[in-house]
Each structure stands twice: as C-alpha cells, then as structure tokens.
Design a protein around this motif. Structure first.
Motif, PDB file in Angstrom:
ATOM      1  N   MET A 108       0.815  -1.183   0.000  1.00  0.00           N
ATOM      2  CA  MET A 108       0.000   0.000   0.000  1.00  0.00           C
ATOM      3  C   MET A 108       0.864   1.254   0.000  1.00  0.00           C
ATOM      4  SD  MET A 108      -2.917   1.420   2.556  1.00  0.00           S
ATOM      5  CE  MET A 108      -3.072  -0.139   3.261  1.00  0.00           C
ATOM      6  N   ASP A 109       1.957   1.222   0.747  1.00  0.00           N
ATOM      7  CA  ASP A 109       2.818   2.406   0.795  1.00  0.00           C
ATOM      8  C   ASP A 109       3.437   2.702  -0.570  1.00  0.00           C
ATOM      9  OD1 ASP A 109       2.277   2.969   3.459  1.00  0.00           O
ATOM     10  OD2 ASP A 109       3.922   1.719   4.182  1.00  0.00           O
ATOM     11  N   ALA A 110       3.797   1.653  -1.309  1.00  0.00           N
ATOM     12  CA  ALA A 110       4.350   1.861  -2.652  1.00  0.00           C
ATOM     13  C   ALA A 110       3.285   2.451  -3.572  1.00  0.00           C
ATOM     14  CB  ALA A 110       4.870   0.545  -3.217  1.00  0.00           C
ATOM     15  N   ASP A 111       2.053   1.993  -3.427  1.00  0.00           N
ATOM     16  CA  ASP A 111       0.952   2.525  -4.233  1.00  0.00           C
ATOM     17  C   ASP A 111       0.726   4.005  -3.930  1.00  0.00           C
ATOM     18  OD1 ASP A 111      -1.387   1.985  -6.077  1.00  0.00           O
ATOM     19  OD2 ASP A 111      -2.459   2.701  -4.304  1.00  0.00           O
ATOM     20  N   MET A 112       0.725   4.340  -2.656  1.00  0.00           N
ATOM     21  CA  MET A 112       0.533   5.741  -2.268  1.00  0.00           C
ATOM     22  C   MET A 112       1.690   6.608  -2.785  1.00  0.00           C
ATOM     23  SD  MET A 112      -2.293   5.974  -0.610  1.00  0.00           S
ATOM     24  CE  MET A 112      -3.453   4.871   0.129  1.00  0.00           C
ATOM     25  N   ALA A 113       2.907   6.076  -2.727  1.00  0.00           N
ATOM     26  CA  ALA A 113       4.062   6.829  -3.226  1.00  0.00           C
ATOM     27  C   ALA A 113       3.956   7.046  -4.735  1.00  0.00           C
ATOM     28  CB  ALA A 113       5.354   6.101  -2.881  1.00  0.00           C
ATOM     29  N   PHE A 114       3.480   6.023  -5.447  1.00  0.00           N
ATOM     30  CA  PHE A 114       3.294   6.165  -6.890  1.00  0.00           C
ATOM     31  C   PHE A 114       2.288   7.274  -7.187  1.00  0.00           C
ATOM     32  CE2 PHE A 114       0.763   5.273 -10.673  1.00  0.00           C
ATOM     33  CZ  PHE A 114       1.751   5.322 -11.649  1.00  0.00           C
ATOM     34  N   HIS A 115       1.156   7.236  -6.507  1.00  0.00           N
ATOM     35  CA  HIS A 115       0.118   8.233  -6.762  1.00  0.00           C
ATOM     36  C   HIS A 115       0.574   9.641  -6.363  1.00  0.00           C
ATOM     37  CE1 HIS A 115      -3.006   5.657  -8.343  1.00  0.00           C
ATOM     38  NE2 HIS A 115      -2.552   4.739  -7.500  1.00  0.00           N
ATOM     39  N   ARG A 116       1.369   9.729  -5.313  1.00  0.00           N
ATOM     40  CA  ARG A 116       1.896  11.044  -4.953  1.00  0.00           C
ATOM     41  C   ARG A 116       2.842  11.551  -6.035  1.00  0.00           C
ATOM     42  NH1 ARG A 116       5.192  14.680  -3.398  1.00  0.00           N
ATOM     43  NH2 ARG A 116       4.664  16.164  -1.783  1.00  0.00           N
ATOM     44  N   ALA A 117       3.653  10.659  -6.602  1.00  0.00           N
ATOM     45  CA  ALA A 117       4.567  11.046  -7.680  1.00  0.00           C
ATOM     46  C   ALA A 117       3.795  11.525  -8.909  1.00  0.00           C
ATOM     47  CB  ALA A 117       5.475   9.878  -8.045  1.00  0.00           C
ATOM     48  N   VAL A 118       2.677  10.864  -9.194  1.00  0.00           N
ATOM     49  CA  VAL A 118       1.833  11.292 -10.319  1.00  0.00           C
ATOM     50  C   VAL A 118       1.313  12.702 -10.058  1.00  0.00           C
ATOM     51  CG1 VAL A 118      -0.365  10.865 -11.506  1.00  0.00           C
ATOM     52  CG2 VAL A 118       1.195   8.972 -11.052  1.00  0.00           C
ATOM     53  N   ILE A 119       0.854  12.944  -8.853  1.00  0.00           N
ATOM     54  CA  ILE A 119       0.332  14.266  -8.507  1.00  0.00           C
ATOM     55  C   ILE A 119       1.458  15.306  -8.548  1.00  0.00           C
ATOM     56  CG2 ILE A 119      -0.617  15.623  -6.597  1.00  0.00           C
ATOM     57  CD1 ILE A 119      -2.303  13.061  -5.960  1.00  0.00           C
ATOM     58  N   ALA A 120       2.616  14.953  -8.031  1.00  0.00           N
ATOM     59  CA  ALA A 120       3.745  15.886  -8.048  1.00  0.00           C
ATOM     60  C   ALA A 120       4.153  16.222  -9.479  1.00  0.00           C
ATOM     61  CB  ALA A 120       4.916  15.307  -7.272  1.00  0.00           C
ATOM     62  N   ALA A 121       3.997  15.263 -10.396  1.00  0.00           N
ATOM     63  CA  ALA A 121       4.354  15.487 -11.799  1.00  0.00           C
ATOM     64  C   ALA A 121       3.466  16.545 -12.448  1.00  0.00           C
ATOM     65  CB  ALA A 121       4.266  14.182 -12.586  1.00  0.00           C
ATOM     66  N   ALA A 122       2.308  16.805 -11.847  1.00  0.00           N
ATOM     67  CA  ALA A 122       1.416  17.837 -12.381  1.00  0.00           C
ATOM     68  C   ALA A 122       1.926  19.240 -12.063  1.00  0.00           C
ATOM     69  CB  ALA A 122       0.005  17.664 -11.816  1.00  0.00           C
ATOM     70  N   HIS A 123       2.888  19.343 -11.160  1.00  0.00           N
ATOM     71  CA  HIS A 123       3.472  20.635 -10.757  1.00  0.00           C
ATOM     72  C   HIS A 123       2.400  21.609 -10.275  1.00  0.00           C
ATOM     73  CE1 HIS A 123       7.323  19.290 -12.257  1.00  0.00           C
ATOM     74  NE2 HIS A 123       6.730  18.944 -13.376  1.00  0.00           N
TER      75      HIS A 123
END
Length: 85
Positions: A1-16
C-alpha cells in the motif's frame, strides 16, 4: 500500500500543482487508514494488471499524452471500484 501511495503522490507531483500536492499530502494519512480498514473488511490481492495499469499511466505521463493518462486513470479507478464491489 505504501508503494501505491508513493506512486500516486509522484503522479500528482508530476502535475506541478502545489495546491493539488498539498491537498494530497493533507489527506494521505487518513486515506491510508481508510485503505487499511477497507482491506481488513475485504482483502484483495495485488493483481499483475494493477502493475500494468500503473505502468500505462506512468508511460502516458512520460509521453505527455493527457488523453492516454486520463484513460489509464479511469481504467485503474474502475478496476479498483470493481474489486471492492
């Protein structure tokens, strides 16, 4: 779950988008607890297709293809919804 949350946070961060990132960071602890509670009620196994859907989303972002990213996100969320139905 933590890896999934980190992935989704990275996607959001990529939106700048600082507001979106701050919003995600603010509700992440509660979201994590809610996911743990849901998985206790109805455990689901990590499916190979889940990884494939994440990869499709990452590939679409890397390619700067918003239509593909949107379609991939919709497919991922629909599959998640079905797994809890």
């Amino acid at each position: 779950m933590d890896a999934d949350m980190a992935f989704h946070r990275a996607v959001i961060a990529a939106a700048h988008n600082d507001v979106l990132t701050q919003l995600f960071d603010a509700f992440l602890p509660r979201l994590r607890l809610a996911m743990i509670d849901m998985l206790k009620i109805k455990p689901i196994e990590s499916e190979p297709c889940d990884h494939a859907l994440h990869q499709q989303l990452a590939d679409a972002i890397i390619a700067r293809d918003p239509a593909a990213a949107s379609a991939s996100s919709r497919t991922h969320l629909s599959a998640l919804k079905e797994s809890f139905s």
